[in-house]
Motif scaffolding. Structure first.
Motif, PDB file in Angstrom:
ATOM      1  N   ASP A  17     -96.131 -37.829  13.268  1.00 58.32           N
ATOM      2  CA  ASP A  17     -96.995 -38.555  12.327  1.00 58.32           C
ATOM      3  C   ASP A  17     -98.450 -38.101  12.437  1.00 58.32           C
ATOM      4  OD1 ASP A  17     -95.084 -40.088  11.036  1.00 58.32           O
ATOM      5  OD2 ASP A  17     -95.149 -41.692  12.533  1.00 58.32           O
ATOM      6  N   VAL A  18     -98.704 -37.105  13.284  1.00 53.20           N
ATOM      7  CA  VAL A  18    -100.067 -36.605  13.447  1.00 53.20           C
ATOM      8  C   VAL A  18    -100.205 -35.274  12.714  1.00 53.20           C
ATOM      9  CG1 VAL A  18    -101.865 -35.881  15.078  1.00 53.20           C
ATOM     10  CG2 VAL A  18    -100.233 -37.679  15.734  1.00 53.20           C
ATOM     11  N   MET A  19    -101.152 -35.200  11.787  1.00 57.77           N
ATOM     12  CA  MET A  19    -101.442 -33.924  11.119  1.00 57.77           C
ATOM     13  C   MET A  19    -102.650 -33.294  11.795  1.00 57.77           C
ATOM     14  SD  MET A  19    -100.969 -35.293   7.252  1.00 57.77           S
ATOM     15  CE  MET A  19    -101.418 -36.945   7.810  1.00 57.77           C
ATOM     16  N   VAL A  20    -102.867 -32.009  11.528  1.00 60.62           N
ATOM     17  CA  VAL A  20    -104.020 -31.294  12.088  1.00 60.62           C
ATOM     18  C   VAL A  20    -104.857 -30.772  10.927  1.00 60.62           C
ATOM     19  CG1 VAL A  20    -104.790 -29.351  13.520  1.00 60.62           C
ATOM     20  CG2 VAL A  20    -102.715 -30.633  14.146  1.00 60.62           C
ATOM     21  N   ALA A  21    -106.182 -30.919  11.042  1.00 58.95           N
ATOM     22  CA  ALA A  21    -107.074 -30.405   9.992  1.00 58.95           C
ATOM     23  C   ALA A  21    -108.188 -29.599  10.637  1.00 58.95           C
ATOM     24  CB  ALA A  21    -107.657 -31.559   9.187  1.00 58.95           C
ATOM     25  N   VAL A  22    -108.655 -28.570   9.910  1.00 54.60           N
ATOM     26  CA  VAL A  22    -109.792 -27.752  10.374  1.00 54.60           C
ATOM     27  C   VAL A  22    -110.800 -27.660   9.236  1.00 54.60           C
ATOM     28  CG1 VAL A  22    -108.412 -26.398  12.012  1.00 54.60           C
ATOM     29  CG2 VAL A  22    -108.696 -25.584   9.646  1.00 54.60           C
ATOM     30  N   GLU A  23    -112.054 -27.466   9.614  1.00 49.97           N
ATOM     31  CA  GLU A  23    -113.105 -27.341   8.601  1.00 49.97           C
ATOM     32  C   GLU A  23    -113.099 -25.942   7.984  1.00 49.97           C
ATOM     33  OE1 GLU A  23    -113.893 -31.092   8.700  1.00 49.97           O
ATOM     34  OE2 GLU A  23    -114.768 -29.662   7.289  1.00 49.97           O
TER      35      GLU A  23
END
Lengths: 68, 68, 68, 68, 68, 68
Positions: free
Chosen positions: E62-68
Motif C-alpha cells: 500500500d506504499v507508493m514511491v515518488a521522486v521529484e
C-alpha cells in the motif's frame, strides 16, 4: 454477479506478462490503458488471453486524484 | 513529482460530491468515468473544481480483472 | 461476472449501517462475521437488505496474517 | 497489540506457497478458506507453518460486496 | 499479536477528528506526521486519545514511491 | 504533480531488493524506515538508486492504527 466497486471499466486485454506468482494484465479501455497486477492463478482461472473482453474493477477508495 | 503507481489516467473532473469527511470525485477519462473517494481536505488542498484537468492515480495491485 | 479476487466468501447480510456517504455491511459467512465498508450508493445499487445472500469479495493482497 | 482493522478472522493455516518475493497463505476460518498474499519475509518473521493458528486481518474498506 | 504488515511505525497520537462514520487520526512518528483514516468504532474500541502511544500499520503493497 | 494521498513522507532510499516482478524499496524517513512494494518497472521508471531522495506516498485509508 454485481459488485459494490464503483469502477467497472470494460475494455480489451492487450497484454499479459506473468512473473513467478504475479502477472501484469493491461486492458485497453476506450484508448486508455489500465494495468492490473493479479495472481497467475487468477489469469488461468479467468482464462485470460490477449484480445478478449475484460473489465478493470477498482474500488473508489483505491483511486487517488492528482493535479499538475 | 513522478510516482510508482502504474495507472495515471488523465481526464476532466465532471462531478464532486462532498460527504462529512469523504468526497466522491468523478473524472472523465477519454469517455470513461472513473470515480475516486478522497477526503474533503484533499478536494480543498488540490483546489478541485468541475471542468479542470486531473488524473486518476491507481496502483496496479488495486486493480482487479473481471470477465463475463 | 467472474473476478480475479481470490476471496469470494458467500454468506448472509446480517446488518447494514449507513453514514453520510459510507455504509458498514456485515455478512455472516459460515458463522464468521465479515465487515465491509462500501458507499451508500453501492448499497442501493445492489439492493442490499438484511437476510439476503451476498458475498464478501477481497483481493489476496489486501489480507494480512497475524499470530499471537 | 490491538488493531483498527474491523476483520480479524481466526483460523488454521492450511497451505503456504512461496514465490520469489510473495507467498500465498491459505487460512481455514470456520470452514471458509481465506487467501492472503504476503511477503516471504513475513512468512519467516511470523514463523508460519501449516496447522498453526493464525488470523486473517482485513480492513473493512478493503472488503467489497457482491450479489448474484 | 504479530502481523505480516511490513510497516509498524510507533509514535504518539497528536490529533483525532471524527466524521459520521470515519475518523482521521494523526500520529507523530519521530517528527513525521502519519494520517490514518479509520472507523469511529475503531477509535472507541482502541480507546484512542491524544497523547497516547500508537502505531501506524501499513502493508508494503500500500506504499507508493515518488521522486521529484 | 500534487496528489490526494494524505501521507507524503520524504526521505532517503536506503535499500532496493528486486524479485521477478516486484521490488522492495526501503526509505529512511527521519530515522523511521518505511518499506514499499512496487513493480520492478516502477523502480526503473523512477530511476531509483540507493542514497537518492524519494517520498513514501500512502492514502490515509490504507493506514491502520494499533495499540499495545
Amino acid at each position: 454477479m454485481k459488485i459494490s466497486a464503483r469502477n467497472i471499466l470494460k475494455g480489451k486485454v492487450v497484454d499479459i506478462v506473468k512473473g513467478t506468482t504475479t502477472a501484469h494484465v493491461r486492458i485497453d479501455v476506450n484508448g486508455t490503458i489500465v494495468t492490473a497486477s493479479i495472481t497467475n492463478e487468477s489469469v488461468d482461472d479467468l482464462g485470460l488471453v490477449k484480445g478478449m473482453t475484460a473489465s478493470a474493477v477498482i474500488k473508489a477508495s483505491d483511486v487517488m486524484v492528482a493535479v499538475e
